[in-house]
Write a protein that holds these residues in place. Structure first.
Motif, PDB file in Angstrom:
ATOM      1  N   PRO A   1     -12.529  20.243  18.382  1.00  0.00           N
ATOM      2  CA  PRO A   1     -12.526  20.137  17.018  1.00  0.00           C
ATOM      3  C   PRO A   1     -13.981  21.013  16.717  1.00  0.00           C
ATOM      4  O   PRO A   1     -14.656  21.308  17.659  1.00  0.00           O
ATOM      5  N   PRO A   2     -13.975  21.499  15.724  1.00  0.00           N
ATOM      6  CA  PRO A   2     -15.454  22.421  15.133  1.00  0.00           C
ATOM      7  C   PRO A   2     -16.483  21.326  15.235  1.00  0.00           C
ATOM      8  O   PRO A   2     -16.227  20.041  15.332  1.00  0.00           O
ATOM      9  N   PHE A   3     -17.682  21.551  15.876  1.00  0.00           N
ATOM     10  CA  PHE A   3     -18.615  20.684  16.321  1.00  0.00           C
ATOM     11  C   PHE A   3     -19.487  20.096  15.031  1.00  0.00           C
ATOM     12  O   PHE A   3     -20.366  19.524  15.142  1.00  0.00           O
ATOM     13  N   GLY A   4     -19.194  20.901  13.868  1.00  0.00           N
ATOM     14  CA  GLY A   4     -19.694  20.410  12.851  1.00  0.00           C
ATOM     15  C   GLY A   4     -21.077  21.312  12.411  1.00  0.00           C
ATOM     16  O   GLY A   4     -22.030  20.698  11.590  1.00  0.00           O
TER      17      GLY A   4
ATOM     18  N   GLY B   1     -20.143  17.060   9.736  1.00  0.00           N
ATOM     19  CA  GLY B   1     -19.110  15.939   9.620  1.00  0.00           C
ATOM     20  C   GLY B   1     -17.739  16.414  10.133  1.00  0.00           C
ATOM     21  O   GLY B   1     -16.924  15.451  10.381  1.00  0.00           O
ATOM     22  N   ALA B   2     -17.514  17.927  10.234  1.00  0.00           N
ATOM     23  CA  ALA B   2     -16.114  18.241  10.847  1.00  0.00           C
ATOM     24  C   ALA B   2     -15.583  17.453  11.773  1.00  0.00           C
ATOM     25  O   ALA B   2     -14.487  17.309  11.722  1.00  0.00           O
ATOM     26  N   ASP B   3     -16.484  17.352  12.824  1.00  0.00           N
ATOM     27  CA  ASP B   3     -16.016  16.812  14.075  1.00  0.00           C
ATOM     28  C   ASP B   3     -15.355  15.477  13.995  1.00  0.00           C
ATOM     29  O   ASP B   3     -14.580  14.951  14.495  1.00  0.00           O
ATOM     30  N   MET B   4     -16.105  14.653  13.080  1.00  0.00           N
ATOM     31  CA  MET B   4     -15.843  13.104  12.781  1.00  0.00           C
ATOM     32  C   MET B   4     -14.745  13.047  11.977  1.00  0.00           C
ATOM     33  O   MET B   4     -13.835  12.016  12.109  1.00  0.00           O
ATOM     34  N   GLU B   5     -14.492  13.983  11.253  1.00  0.00           N
ATOM     35  CA  GLU B   5     -13.131  14.103  10.363  1.00  0.00           C
ATOM     36  C   GLU B   5     -11.953  14.262  11.219  1.00  0.00           C
ATOM     37  O   GLU B   5     -11.185  13.530  11.288  1.00  0.00           O
TER      38      GLU B   5
ATOM     39  N   LYS C   1     -19.986   7.645  19.477  1.00  0.00           N
ATOM     40  CA  LYS C   1     -19.540   6.229  20.172  1.00  0.00           C
ATOM     41  C   LYS C   1     -19.364   5.353  19.173  1.00  0.00           C
ATOM     42  O   LYS C   1     -18.412   4.640  18.692  1.00  0.00           O
ATOM     43  N   ARG C   2     -20.732   5.219  18.312  1.00  0.00           N
ATOM     44  CA  ARG C   2     -20.561   4.220  17.132  1.00  0.00           C
ATOM     45  C   ARG C   2     -19.844   4.400  16.182  1.00  0.00           C
ATOM     46  O   ARG C   2     -18.839   3.464  15.862  1.00  0.00           O
ATOM     47  N   ALA C   3     -19.380   5.660  15.762  1.00  0.00           N
ATOM     48  CA  ALA C   3     -18.262   5.945  14.616  1.00  0.00           C
ATOM     49  C   ALA C   3     -16.929   5.657  15.012  1.00  0.00           C
ATOM     50  O   ALA C   3     -16.163   4.854  14.496  1.00  0.00           O
ATOM     51  N   ALA C   4     -16.746   5.898  16.475  1.00  0.00           N
ATOM     52  CA  ALA C   4     -15.320   5.700  17.097  1.00  0.00           C
ATOM     53  C   ALA C   4     -14.970   4.261  17.058  1.00  0.00           C
ATOM     54  O   ALA C   4     -13.941   3.680  16.614  1.00  0.00           O
ATOM     55  N   LEU C   5     -15.878   3.474  17.461  1.00  0.00           N
ATOM     56  CA  LEU C   5     -15.823   2.008  17.723  1.00  0.00           C
ATOM     57  C   LEU C   5     -15.912   1.469  16.345  1.00  0.00           C
ATOM     58  O   LEU C   5     -14.978   0.461  16.358  1.00  0.00           O
ATOM     59  N   ARG C   6     -16.674   1.700  15.482  1.00  0.00           N
ATOM     60  CA  ARG C   6     -17.065   0.695  14.426  1.00  0.00           C
ATOM     61  C   ARG C   6     -16.158   1.075  13.119  1.00  0.00           C
ATOM     62  O   ARG C   6     -15.655   0.270  12.475  1.00  0.00           O
ATOM     63  N   ASP C   7     -16.088   2.458  12.935  1.00  0.00           N
ATOM     64  CA  ASP C   7     -15.525   3.275  11.779  1.00  0.00           C
ATOM     65  C   ASP C   7     -14.013   3.352  11.935  1.00  0.00           C
ATOM     66  O   ASP C   7     -13.222   3.515  10.993  1.00  0.00           O
TER      67      ASP C   7
END
Ligand SMILES: C[S@@+](CC[C@H](N)C(=O)[O-])C[C@H]1O[C@@H](n2cnc3c(N)ncnc32)[C@H](O)[C@@H]1O
Length: 208
Positions: free
Chosen positions: A122-125, A130-134, A160-166
């Motif tokens: 992905p784009p690294f943001g 936040g592009a990578d997280m989208e 890691k936190r975003a993947a597991l929590r959100d």
């Protein structure tokens, strides 16, 4: 197919002819792309006979690698039509089938479609925060089996936190740390080439 053979084939692909910095269009080099897909197949069985989607496919390197490793069906998605034209020419050159879709990932509606594995660089943001997280959010909503993705090593804890929590990941594992070569492509680049540390991640959606 052997790793070196895969890397050699990917090394001959055309890359972005008119790269768009706002979309963070950097090629996924043959070294990283071959190791990413080879690991996905040989260590986890996530490619052969699977439906694979390449998110932000650009010139198609990751999707083509999946096809060469025996994916049942490969879909490449990118918002940029010029990149998709190059991806199409690359697939034709290597005589593999890629189903290409022009779409902004953030508006993707995959309901009812089966995708086993998502692979993406992905784009690294850097340009759009936040592009990578989208990309990761959508990938984890779509994949039934696994998501393979590259993210800057400096963002490891955040990812890691975003993947597991959100984003509903059941597991999030860094498989290895790699050096990502960013060639001199844009006017604002001062050096001929820089390399940045990136993590190769494997995420498994909860319930997979
Ligand atoms: C780092 S490049 C990936 C390069 C690609 N793996 C290749 O080997 O050519 C990121 C890609 O994401 C695409 N992209 C950026 N934002 C997007 C969005 N919102 N929806 C779909 N594609 C997007 C860009 O056009 C670009 O091709």
């Amino acid at each position: 197919m052997k790793l070196k053979q895969l890397e050699g084939l990917l090394g001959d692909l055309q890359q972005f002819s008119n790269p768009k910095v706002e979309l963070e269009q950097y090629p996924t080099g043959p070294h990283i792309a071959s190791r990413m897909l080879f690991t996905a197949e040989n260590s986890f069985g996530d490619v052969g006979d699977r439906v694979v989607a390449d998110f932000g496919c650009g010139c198609g390197t990751l999707g083509i690698a999946a096809a060469l490793l025996g994916a049942e069906h490969v879909v490449g998605i990118d918002v940029d039509s010029q990149s998709l034209e190059i991806a199409s020419a690359n697939a034709e050159e290597l005589e593999v089938e890629l189903n290409l879709v022009q779409c902004d990932l953030r508006n993707l509606d995959f309901r009812g479609q089966i995708v086993d594995t998502v692979v993406m660089n992905p784009p690294f943001g850097t340009r759009k925060k936040g592009a990578d997280m989208e990309f990761l959010r959508v990938a984890l909503a779509v994949a039934s089996q696994a998501v393979y993705s590259l993210h800057k090593t400096s963002t490891r804890e955040h990812v890691k936190r975003a993947a597991l929590r959100d984003f509903n990941a059941g597991s999030a594992e860094v498989l290895c740390e790699l050096r990502y070569d960013v060639p001199h492509m844009y006017k604002f680049h001062k050096k001929r080439e820089v390399d940045i540390a990136v993590d190769l991640w494997r995420f498994v959606p909860r319930g997979a």
